[in-house]
Design a protein around this motif. Sequence first.
Motif, PDB file in Angstrom:
ATOM      1  N   VAL A  52       2.833 -30.099  19.554  1.00 35.56           N
ATOM      2  CA  VAL A  52       3.938 -30.192  20.515  1.00 35.56           C
ATOM      3  C   VAL A  52       5.233 -29.719  19.866  1.00 35.56           C
ATOM      4  CG1 VAL A  52       5.310 -31.726  21.992  1.00 35.56           C
ATOM      5  CG2 VAL A  52       2.863 -32.164  21.678  1.00 35.56           C
ATOM      6  N   VAL A  53       5.986 -28.900  20.604  1.00 36.24           N
ATOM      7  CA  VAL A  53       7.316 -28.466  20.175  1.00 36.24           C
ATOM      8  C   VAL A  53       8.340 -29.133  21.083  1.00 36.24           C
ATOM      9  CG1 VAL A  53       8.867 -26.524  19.816  1.00 36.24           C
ATOM     10  CG2 VAL A  53       6.398 -26.231  19.463  1.00 36.24           C
ATOM     11  N   ALA A  67      12.609 -18.898  23.385  1.00 38.01           N
ATOM     12  CA  ALA A  67      11.747 -19.450  22.345  1.00 38.01           C
ATOM     13  C   ALA A  67      10.479 -20.034  22.961  1.00 38.01           C
ATOM     14  CB  ALA A  67      12.505 -20.520  21.561  1.00 38.01           C
ATOM     15  N   THR A  68      10.623 -20.710  24.091  1.00 36.93           N
ATOM     16  CA  THR A  68       9.453 -21.257  24.781  1.00 36.93           C
ATOM     17  C   THR A  68       8.511 -20.142  25.206  1.00 36.93           C
ATOM     18  OG1 THR A  68      10.638 -23.198  25.598  1.00 36.93           O
ATOM     19  CG2 THR A  68       8.685 -22.522  26.833  1.00 36.93           C
ATOM     20  N   ARG A  69       9.072 -19.089  25.771  1.00 35.44           N
ATOM     21  CA  ARG A  69       8.244 -17.955  26.209  1.00 35.44           C
ATOM     22  C   ARG A  69       7.483 -17.356  25.023  1.00 35.44           C
ATOM     23  NH1 ARG A  69      12.000 -15.679  28.787  1.00 35.44           N
ATOM     24  NH2 ARG A  69      11.504 -16.601  30.813  1.00 35.44           N
ATOM     25  N   ASP A  70       8.146 -17.244  23.889  1.00 36.97           N
ATOM     26  CA  ASP A  70       7.518 -16.692  22.687  1.00 36.97           C
ATOM     27  C   ASP A  70       6.387 -17.594  22.203  1.00 36.97           C
ATOM     28  OD1 ASP A  70       7.282 -16.516  19.589  1.00 36.97           O
ATOM     29  OD2 ASP A  70       8.346 -14.675  20.115  1.00 36.97           O
ATOM     30  N   ILE A  71       6.630 -18.899  22.187  1.00 40.11           N
ATOM     31  CA  ILE A  71       5.614 -19.843  21.705  1.00 40.11           C
ATOM     32  C   ILE A  71       4.404 -19.862  22.630  1.00 40.11           C
ATOM     33  CG2 ILE A  71       5.147 -22.303  21.339  1.00 40.11           C
ATOM     34  CD1 ILE A  71       8.072 -22.532  20.353  1.00 40.11           C
ATOM     35  N   VAL A  72       4.656 -19.862  23.939  1.00 43.77           N
ATOM     36  CA  VAL A  72       3.550 -19.856  24.902  1.00 43.77           C
ATOM     37  C   VAL A  72       2.689 -18.607  24.727  1.00 43.77           C
ATOM     38  CG1 VAL A  72       2.995 -19.673  27.362  1.00 43.77           C
ATOM     39  CG2 VAL A  72       4.726 -21.306  26.596  1.00 43.77           C
ATOM     40  N   GLY A  77      -2.210 -22.923  21.390  1.00 43.50           N
ATOM     41  CA  GLY A  77      -2.559 -24.324  21.179  1.00 43.50           C
ATOM     42  C   GLY A  77      -1.365 -25.255  21.134  1.00 43.50           C
ATOM     43  N   SER A  78      -0.158 -24.691  21.176  1.00 41.86           N
ATOM     44  CA  SER A  78       1.066 -25.497  21.106  1.00 41.86           C
ATOM     45  C   SER A  78       1.655 -25.688  22.494  1.00 41.86           C
ATOM     46  CB  SER A  78       2.104 -24.820  20.208  1.00 41.86           C
ATOM     47  OG  SER A  78       1.610 -24.647  18.894  1.00 41.86           O
ATOM     48  N   ARG A  79       2.126 -26.895  22.764  1.00 44.50           N
ATOM     49  CA  ARG A  79       2.761 -27.190  24.049  1.00 44.50           C
ATOM     50  C   ARG A  79       4.236 -27.493  23.828  1.00 44.50           C
ATOM     51  NH1 ARG A  79      -0.582 -27.600  28.220  1.00 44.50           N
ATOM     52  NH2 ARG A  79      -2.809 -27.653  27.794  1.00 44.50           N
ATOM     53  N   VAL A  80       5.047 -27.080  24.780  1.00 45.27           N
ATOM     54  CA  VAL A  80       6.501 -27.219  24.639  1.00 45.27           C
ATOM     55  C   VAL A  80       7.028 -28.286  25.586  1.00 45.27           C
ATOM     56  CG1 VAL A  80       8.729 -26.051  24.797  1.00 45.27           C
ATOM     57  CG2 VAL A  80       6.718 -24.797  23.973  1.00 45.27           C
ATOM     58  N   LEU A  81       7.825 -29.196  25.030  1.00 44.95           N
ATOM     59  CA  LEU A  81       8.505 -30.209  25.815  1.00 44.95           C
ATOM     60  C   LEU A  81      10.002 -29.911  25.744  1.00 44.95           C
ATOM     61  CD1 LEU A  81       8.503 -32.900  27.388  1.00 44.95           C
ATOM     62  CD2 LEU A  81       8.565 -34.086  25.176  1.00 44.95           C
ATOM     63  N   ILE A  82      10.574 -29.520  26.878  1.00 45.37           N
ATOM     64  CA  ILE A  82      11.989 -29.166  26.946  1.00 45.37           C
ATOM     65  C   ILE A  82      12.848 -30.426  26.929  1.00 45.37           C
ATOM     66  CG2 ILE A  82      13.792 -28.191  28.420  1.00 45.37           C
ATOM     67  CD1 ILE A  82      12.207 -26.002  27.253  1.00 45.37           C
ATOM     68  N   LEU A  83      13.902 -30.414  26.130  1.00 51.73           N
ATOM     69  CA  LEU A  83      14.864 -31.508  26.091  1.00 51.73           C
ATOM     70  C   LEU A  83      16.161 -31.024  26.715  1.00 51.73           C
ATOM     71  CD1 LEU A  83      14.249 -32.711  22.436  1.00 51.73           C
ATOM     72  CD2 LEU A  83      13.296 -33.667  24.537  1.00 51.73           C
ATOM     73  N   ALA A  98       8.832 -20.608  32.111  1.00 49.43           N
ATOM     74  CA  ALA A  98       8.437 -19.859  30.918  1.00 49.43           C
ATOM     75  C   ALA A  98       7.155 -20.398  30.310  1.00 49.43           C
ATOM     76  CB  ALA A  98       9.567 -19.901  29.889  1.00 49.43           C
ATOM     77  N   GLY A  99       6.699 -21.566  30.795  1.00 47.01           N
ATOM     78  CA  GLY A  99       5.434 -22.098  30.312  1.00 47.01           C
ATOM     79  C   GLY A  99       5.509 -23.451  29.639  1.00 47.01           C
ATOM     80  N   ALA A 100       6.694 -24.088  29.656  1.00 50.60           N
ATOM     81  CA  ALA A 100       6.805 -25.427  29.068  1.00 50.60           C
ATOM     82  C   ALA A 100       5.945 -26.411  29.852  1.00 50.60           C
ATOM     83  CB  ALA A 100       8.264 -25.887  29.069  1.00 50.60           C
TER      84      ALA A 100
END
Length: 216
Positions: A52-53, A67-72, A77-83, A98-100
């Motif tokens: 998780v990011v 950054a989220t788009r790049d990670i996705v 295997g990594s999931r993004v949690l937006i703050l 973007a895929g979060a």
Amino acid sequence: MTDITLLLVDDQELLREGMAMVLGTTPGLRIIGEAGDGRAGALLARDLRPDVVLMDVRMPVMDGIEATRDIVANCPGSRVLILTTFDLDEYAFNGLRAGASGFLLKDAPSADLVKAVRTVAGGEAVVSPRITRTLLDHYQSSRVPAVTGANPLDDLTSREREVLVAIGRGLSNQEIAGELFLSESTVKTHVGRVLAKLGARDRVQAVIWAHRHGLV
């Protein structure tokens, strides 16, 4: 069971320290990296492959959306949690697009932060019913055209369609299990099959898909 690995990405060092104090001392969670801007966060994610990011949205060099788009794209295997600071933040909506896998207010209680991380790591989305409704309203003006050719719905069993409708209503696995009189493990299996058949990355995309195609 292995620990859930975390990457913290926020340009405010004080906030990173606060999250590290909460998450780093929670059993089952392990922080493996920190970054102060989106580009550094995206590069670290490629190297470390965290589960998780936790991603801020307004940052120098590269914002959290890019950054989220790049990670996705590069770390499946990594999931993004937006703050975010505001629950109706336009940046947060763009982050989901973007895929979060969801977003959380920065001033959320520590227990909610821990729960959100575990939820996202488990493959579910972190979007409250109120935010889900606003999210759908946000996309209302950009509805997709009618399905042509093979319709993914044709591949769903009747039970999987019921599960998709429940996902579209914003229900969690536990709530779906109670409503359909199934075990949570069975619901999780159905959810996985639904996402695979729709080609959806996570529940957020499935929610949008269900509403755009008139199921909810």
